[in-house]
Design a protein around this motif. Structure first.
Motif, PDB file in Angstrom:
ATOM      1  N   GLN A  24      -4.940   1.292  -6.836  1.00 32.32           N
ATOM      2  CA  GLN A  24      -6.116   1.720  -6.077  1.00 32.32           C
ATOM      3  C   GLN A  24      -7.033   2.571  -6.953  1.00 32.32           C
ATOM      4  OE1 GLN A  24      -4.871   3.353  -2.251  1.00 32.32           O
ATOM      5  NE2 GLN A  24      -3.657   1.535  -1.804  1.00 32.32           N
ATOM      6  N   GLY A  53      -7.068   6.587   6.203  1.00 32.08           N
ATOM      7  CA  GLY A  53      -7.585   5.248   6.479  1.00 32.08           C
ATOM      8  C   GLY A  53      -8.730   4.853   5.558  1.00 32.08           C
ATOM      9  N   PRO A  54      -9.223   3.633   5.738  1.00 27.89           N
ATOM     10  CA  PRO A  54     -10.204   3.062   4.811  1.00 27.89           C
ATOM     11  C   PRO A  54     -11.660   3.312   5.175  1.00 27.89           C
ATOM     12  CG  PRO A  54      -9.484   1.376   6.328  1.00 27.89           C
ATOM     13  CD  PRO A  54      -8.773   2.641   6.733  1.00 27.89           C
ATOM     14  N   TYR A  62     -15.029   1.723   3.308  1.00 28.22           N
ATOM     15  CA  TYR A  62     -15.939   0.732   3.900  1.00 28.22           C
ATOM     16  C   TYR A  62     -17.369   1.270   3.998  1.00 28.22           C
ATOM     17  CZ  TYR A  62     -12.142  -2.490   4.870  1.00 28.22           C
ATOM     18  OH  TYR A  62     -11.094  -3.379   4.721  1.00 28.22           O
ATOM     19  N   ARG A 108     -13.378  -3.104  -3.920  1.00 33.43           N
ATOM     20  CA  ARG A 108     -14.785  -3.528  -3.904  1.00 33.43           C
ATOM     21  C   ARG A 108     -14.911  -5.003  -4.324  1.00 33.43           C
ATOM     22  NH1 ARG A 108     -19.838  -1.211  -4.194  1.00 33.43           N
ATOM     23  NH2 ARG A 108     -19.128   0.932  -4.459  1.00 33.43           N
ATOM     24  N   LEU A 121     -12.942  -4.262  10.918  1.00 28.83           N
ATOM     25  CA  LEU A 121     -12.441  -3.292  11.900  1.00 28.83           C
ATOM     26  C   LEU A 121     -11.511  -2.348  11.168  1.00 28.83           C
ATOM     27  CD1 LEU A 121     -13.149  -5.883  13.674  1.00 28.83           C
ATOM     28  CD2 LEU A 121     -11.569  -4.926  15.332  1.00 28.83           C
ATOM     29  N   LYS A 145      -9.566   1.489  -8.728  1.00 27.61           N
ATOM     30  CA  LYS A 145     -10.005   0.804  -9.954  1.00 27.61           C
ATOM     31  C   LYS A 145     -11.085  -0.235  -9.669  1.00 27.61           C
ATOM     32  CE  LYS A 145      -5.303   1.007 -11.928  1.00 27.61           C
ATOM     33  NZ  LYS A 145      -4.212   0.155 -12.436  1.00 27.61           N
ATOM     34  N   GLY A 146     -11.614  -0.227  -8.452  1.00 21.49           N
ATOM     35  CA  GLY A 146     -12.680  -1.184  -8.132  1.00 21.49           C
ATOM     36  C   GLY A 146     -12.172  -2.514  -7.578  1.00 21.49           C
ATOM     37  N   VAL A 191      -4.774  -3.182  -1.189  1.00 19.51           N
ATOM     38  CA  VAL A 191      -4.752  -2.983  -2.644  1.00 19.51           C
ATOM     39  C   VAL A 191      -3.432  -2.275  -2.968  1.00 19.51           C
ATOM     40  CG1 VAL A 191      -5.877  -1.901  -4.626  1.00 19.51           C
ATOM     41  CG2 VAL A 191      -7.271  -2.840  -2.766  1.00 19.51           C
ATOM     42  N   VAL A 197       0.860  -1.186   0.000  1.00 16.47           N
ATOM     43  CA  VAL A 197       0.000   0.000   0.000  1.00 16.47           C
ATOM     44  C   VAL A 197       0.900   1.241   0.000  1.00 16.47           C
ATOM     45  CG1 VAL A 197      -1.851  -1.258   1.164  1.00 16.47           C
ATOM     46  CG2 VAL A 197      -0.222   0.075   2.530  1.00 16.47           C
ATOM     47  N   PHE A 216      -2.366   1.730   8.624  1.00 17.07           N
ATOM     48  CA  PHE A 216      -3.761   1.275   8.692  1.00 17.07           C
ATOM     49  C   PHE A 216      -3.948  -0.207   8.374  1.00 17.07           C
ATOM     50  CE2 PHE A 216      -3.804   5.804   7.994  1.00 17.07           C
ATOM     51  CZ  PHE A 216      -4.746   6.220   8.910  1.00 17.07           C
ATOM     52  N   VAL A 217      -2.896  -0.870   7.947  1.00 20.24           N
ATOM     53  CA  VAL A 217      -3.028  -2.298   7.613  1.00 20.24           C
ATOM     54  C   VAL A 217      -1.676  -2.983   7.782  1.00 20.24           C
ATOM     55  CG1 VAL A 217      -2.577  -2.056   5.114  1.00 20.24           C
ATOM     56  CG2 VAL A 217      -4.070  -3.902   5.917  1.00 20.24           C
TER      57      VAL A 217
HETATM   58  C1  LIG Z   1      -9.107   1.195   1.242  1.00 19.75           C
HETATM   59  C2  LIG Z   1      -8.720   0.399  -0.016  1.00 19.75           C
HETATM   60  C3  LIG Z   1      -8.818  -1.099   0.291  1.00 19.75           C
HETATM   61  C4  LIG Z   1      -9.699   0.765  -1.148  1.00 19.75           C
HETATM   62  O1  LIG Z   1      -9.426  -0.035  -2.282  1.00 19.75           O
HETATM   63  P1  LIG Z   1      -9.626   0.523  -3.790  1.00 19.75           P
HETATM   64  O2  LIG Z   1      -9.376  -0.591  -4.717  1.00 19.75           O
HETATM   65  O3  LIG Z   1      -8.824   1.751  -3.966  1.00 19.75           O
HETATM   66  O4  LIG Z   1     -11.177   0.926  -3.754  1.00 19.75           O
HETATM   67  P2  LIG Z   1     -12.224   0.782  -4.973  1.00 19.75           P
HETATM   68  O5  LIG Z   1     -11.613   1.352  -6.199  1.00 19.75           O
HETATM   69  O6  LIG Z   1     -12.742  -0.608  -5.035  1.00 19.75           O
HETATM   70  O7  LIG Z   1     -13.375   1.772  -4.461  1.00 19.75           O
HETATM   71  C5  LIG Z   1     -14.728   1.371  -4.257  1.00 19.75           C
HETATM   72  C6  LIG Z   1     -15.535   2.618  -3.962  1.00 19.75           C
HETATM   73  O8  LIG Z   1     -15.064   3.202  -2.729  1.00 19.75           O
HETATM   74  C7  LIG Z   1     -14.672   4.560  -2.948  1.00 19.75           C
HETATM   75  N1  LIG Z   1     -13.485   4.809  -2.102  1.00 19.75           N
HETATM   76  C8  LIG Z   1     -12.295   4.188  -2.159  1.00 19.75           C
HETATM   77  N2  LIG Z   1     -11.479   4.660  -1.193  1.00 19.75           N
HETATM   78  C9  LIG Z   1     -12.191   5.603  -0.535  1.00 19.75           C
HETATM   79  C10 LIG Z   1     -11.913   6.464   0.553  1.00 19.75           C
HETATM   80  N3  LIG Z   1     -10.719   6.425   1.183  1.00 19.75           N
HETATM   81  N4  LIG Z   1     -12.876   7.330   0.969  1.00 19.75           N
HETATM   82  C11 LIG Z   1     -14.102   7.361   0.370  1.00 19.75           C
HETATM   83  N5  LIG Z   1     -14.429   6.553  -0.674  1.00 19.75           N
HETATM   84  C12 LIG Z   1     -13.481   5.697  -1.118  1.00 19.75           C
HETATM   85  C13 LIG Z   1     -14.334   4.625  -4.420  1.00 19.75           C
HETATM   86  O9  LIG Z   1     -14.456   5.966  -4.884  1.00 19.75           O
HETATM   87  C14 LIG Z   1     -15.358   3.702  -5.016  1.00 19.75           C
HETATM   88  O10 LIG Z   1     -16.598   4.366  -5.111  1.00 19.75           O
HETATM   89  P3  LIG Z   1     -17.605   4.066  -6.356  1.00 19.75           P
HETATM   90  O11 LIG Z   1     -17.966   2.594  -6.239  1.00 19.75           O
HETATM   91  O12 LIG Z   1     -18.740   4.982  -6.124  1.00 19.75           O
HETATM   92  O13 LIG Z   1     -16.813   4.334  -7.581  1.00 19.75           O
HETATM   93  C15 LIG Z   1      -7.294   0.764  -0.512  1.00 19.75           C
HETATM   94  O14 LIG Z   1      -7.205   2.165  -0.609  1.00 19.75           O
HETATM   95  C16 LIG Z   1      -6.193   0.257   0.393  1.00 19.75           C
HETATM   96  O15 LIG Z   1      -5.648  -0.836   0.195  1.00 19.75           O
HETATM   97  N6  LIG Z   1      -5.799   1.094   1.401  1.00 19.75           N
HETATM   98  C17 LIG Z   1      -4.681   0.825   2.253  1.00 19.75           C
HETATM   99  C18 LIG Z   1      -4.884  -0.350   3.175  1.00 19.75           C
HETATM  100  C19 LIG Z   1      -6.116  -0.267   4.039  1.00 19.75           C
HETATM  101  O16 LIG Z   1      -6.455   0.746   4.650  1.00 19.75           O
HETATM  102  N7  LIG Z   1      -6.804  -1.408   4.105  1.00 19.75           N
HETATM  103  C20 LIG Z   1      -7.950  -1.615   4.928  1.00 19.75           C
HETATM  104  C21 LIG Z   1      -7.506  -2.148   6.250  1.00 19.75           C
HETATM  105  S1  LIG Z   1      -8.855  -2.423   7.344  1.00 19.75           S
END
Ligand SMILES: CC(C)(COP(=O)(O)OP(=O)(O)OC[C@H]1O[C@@H](n2cnc3c(N)ncnc32)[C@H](O)[C@@H]1OP(=O)(O)O)[C@@H](O)C(=O)NCCC(=O)NCCS
Length: 151
Positions: free
Chosen positions: A90, A124-125, A129, A96, A117, A92-93, A85, A23, A30-31
């Motif tokens: 990040q 953070g995420p 979520y 999700r 959690l 790109k869905g 991710v 990440v 955060f992870v």
């Molecule tokens: C948080 C994380 C998992 C999101 O993954 P991602 O592949 O970038 O997210 P996606 O592209 O699937 O996004 C899905 C939806 O969430 C939204 N979204 C993603 N990150 C967001 C954020 N930080 N705040 C608000 N919305 C967010 C996207 O805009 C998208 O919305 P849409 O469906 O309306 O287009 C990624 O940023 C990550 O790995 N972060 C670091 C590690 C972490 O925090 N993990 C979780 C530990 S509990």
């Protein structure tokens, strides 16, 4: 290029690639790193469900479900344990897709509710979520907030 998304179990062939999923530096608080999650998966082999997410041939994310129906703490019985991710992939869905894959596995096991959690914080995420549909339950566990979603 066929960039269809799919999950793979972790094998001797892809464990190195899984450990290379990183990440962004400002998200590291955060992870846990994938290597640590895989060590925990080894120790908790009966309840951990670690998977590598591929877009076509490229590993792009790591997700670990946790399924422990007998856990004393309700929010450890069925849900997302880890999600990483790769920074360059990040938005790109893929996150999700990974959460929905855990939900599908949870339903397959008879679950109707999943938890996660997260540590609160600007990088953070939580927003992610919430977007997926998790709602805070009001519970807190060592500084992390508990979210739940009906499946
Ligand atoms: C948080 C994380 C998992 C999101 O993954 P991602 O592949 O970038 O997210 P996606 O592209 O699937 O996004 C899905 C939806 O969430 C939204 N979204 C993603 N990150 C967001 C954020 N930080 N705040 C608000 N919305 C967010 C996207 O805009 C998208 O919305 P849409 O469906 O309306 O287009 C990624 O940023 C990550 O790995 N972060 C670091 C590690 C972490 O925090 N993990 C979780 C530990 S509990």
């Amino acid at each position: 290029m066929n960039d269809a998304l799919r999950l793979e179990v972790i094998t001797p062939d892809n464990v190195g690639a899984a450990c290379k999923i990183k990440v962004a530096p400002d998200q590291e608080a955060f992870v846990a790193p994938v290597v640590e999650s895989l060590a925990e998966a080894y120790a908790s082999y009966a309840t951990a469900w670690p998977r590598l997410v591929y877009a076509g041939d490229e590993p792009v994310a790591f997700v670990m479900g946790g399924f422990d129906p007998n856990a004393e703490i309700e929010f450890f019985r069925c849900g997302i344990w880890r999600l990483n991710v790769a920074a360059e992939h990040q938005g790109k869905g893929y996150g999700r897709f990974a959460t929905e894959a855990v939900f599908e596995e949870a339903r397959r096991r008879g679950g109707n509710r999943a938890t996660v959690l997260w540590k609160p914080g600007e990088k953070g995420p939580e927003g992610f979520y919430r977007k997926i549909g998790f709602k805070p339950t009001g519970e807190e566990f060592y500084g992390q907030l508990v979210g739940a979603i009906d499946l």
